[in-house]
Design an enzyme around this catalytic site. Structure first.
Site, PDB file in Angstrom:
ATOM      1  N   ARG A   1      94.404  85.424  91.427  1.00 27.90           N
ATOM      2  CA  ARG A   1      95.492  85.276  92.390  1.00 27.90           C
ATOM      3  C   ARG A   1      94.999  84.929  93.790  1.00 27.90           C
ATOM      4  O   ARG A   1      95.636  84.158  94.501  1.00 27.90           O
ATOM      5  CB  ARG A   1      96.346  86.539  92.396  1.00 27.90           C
ATOM      6  CG  ARG A   1      97.047  86.744  91.055  1.00 27.90           C
ATOM      7  CD  ARG A   1      98.023  87.891  91.087  1.00 27.90           C
ATOM      8  NE  ARG A   1      98.672  88.058  89.784  1.00 27.90           N
ATOM      9  CZ  ARG A   1      99.595  88.965  89.520  1.00 27.90           C
ATOM     10  NH1 ARG A   1     100.002  89.799  90.479  1.00 27.90           N
ATOM     11  NH2 ARG A   1     100.129  89.053  88.324  1.00 27.90           N
TER      12      ARG A   1
ATOM     13  N   ASP B   1     112.209  95.712  98.149  1.00 26.66           N
ATOM     14  CA  ASP B   1     110.909  95.454  97.521  1.00 26.66           C
ATOM     15  C   ASP B   1     109.928  95.106  98.630  1.00 26.66           C
ATOM     16  O   ASP B   1     110.321  94.675  99.718  1.00 26.66           O
ATOM     17  CB  ASP B   1     110.995  94.309  96.511  1.00 26.66           C
ATOM     18  CG  ASP B   1     109.916  94.394  95.445  1.00 26.66           C
ATOM     19  OD1 ASP B   1     110.202  94.896  94.347  1.00 26.66           O
ATOM     20  OD2 ASP B   1     108.771  93.987  95.723  1.00 26.66           O
TER      21      ASP B   1
END
Length: 291
Positions: free
Chosen positions: A37, A149
């Site tokens: 990532r 979130d």
């Protein structure tokens, strides 16, 4: 460009930074995930080493790159009607009980819910469908949901409320027709949540590790969903988080956690009242702290 190597020292620095910023514990088994990532972030910035990227993130902690860094590391997996026993409990047991309490004057016809870790929005929309059906014959009820979130990308997805058709397989055809719009033309193969469902929802970025959450200090919730989130935290972080949830719940409020999570040995502020469903205890220590 040759792919850079993630050294042990660099991995340790990123692991510590991730824990510092998000509370997420990264072990050696996640090394390949971090490598994969973060390599994408290096390519985007044309950076040739992970040390350079670490400096970029840590030297501008309030920059957009910090958010991008966090977004690249967080894992988001959810579905509509995931762990359906939670929604069955709310529809068949909780709502009838709430309606009866309101009729007898024990409470106002009002319900406030917080989804702490809403990911791409399937959970709050599922509960929205559940409550819309359960309160269909009780239009006087005022129910609202806060969905939060840490990941700004998934939060934007949730707020758009657009999902690929394959993501809606767990919604019954009748509910899908009632609460979603089917895409046509260039939007074919997608469904969008109807506005009347979205009107009950507010989306906001919240880092659960922040010392102060961006809600009014006196805000109390009747229900907090925090499912499949704390499994990424160590026990001290879990303990502190559940203490803070307890302080944010109204008397008798409910906490819903994930199927692989437990409060055993972590919090005594709650009493179990169903499968991974907990009610705030009458003698919860959080009430003394919040008083």
């Amino acid at each position: 460009m040759e792919e850079p190597e993630l050294t042990d020292k660099e991995f340790a620095k990123f692991r510590d930074l991730i824990y510092q910023l998000t509370g997420i514990v990264i072990n050696e088994g996640k090394r390949q995930l971090v490598l994969s990532r973060l390599t994408k972030r290096l390519r985007l910035h044309n950076i040739t080493s992970f040390s350079q990227y670490y400096d970029l993130v840590t030297n501008a902690l309030d920059s957009e790159e910090q958010s991008a860094f966090i977004n690249s590391i967080t894992t988001n997996k959810t579905d509509f009607f995931r762990e359906p026993h939670h929604f069955d409990f709310i529809a068949k047991e909780l709502v009838p009980s709430l309606v009866q309490s309101a009729r007898s004057g024990e409470r106002a016809p009002k319900l406030r819910i917080w989804h702490a870790g809403c990911s791409t929005g399937e959970e709050p929309y599922t509960l929205g469908v559940t409550l819309s059906e359960a309160f269909a014959s009780h239009p006087d009820w005022d129910w609202r949901q806060l969905a939060s979130d840490i990941d700004t990308n998934v939060l934007a997805h949730a707020e758009r409320g657009v999902y690929e058709e394959s993501r809606t397989d767990t919604i019954t055809p009748s509910l899908l027709r009632k609460y979603f719009l089917r895409g046509t033309g260039e939007r074919e193969g997608h469904y969008k949540v109807r506005r009347e469902l979205q009107e009950h929802l507010t989306f906001r970025q919240v880092n659960l590790l922040d010392p102060v959450w961006p809600m009014k200090a006196d805000t109390k919730f009747d229900i907090i969903f925090c499912r499949n989130v704390v499994i990424y935290f160590d026990k001290p972080t879990q303990k502190r988080l559940f203490e803070r949830f307890a302080a944010r719940l109204a008397p008798g409020g409910l906490l819903f956690i994930g199927h692989s999570e437990s409060l055993l040995g972590i919090s005594s502020d709650f009493d179990a009242c169903g499968q991974t469903i907990y009610r705030l205890s009458d003698n919860a220590s959080a009430w003394e702290k919040a008083a």
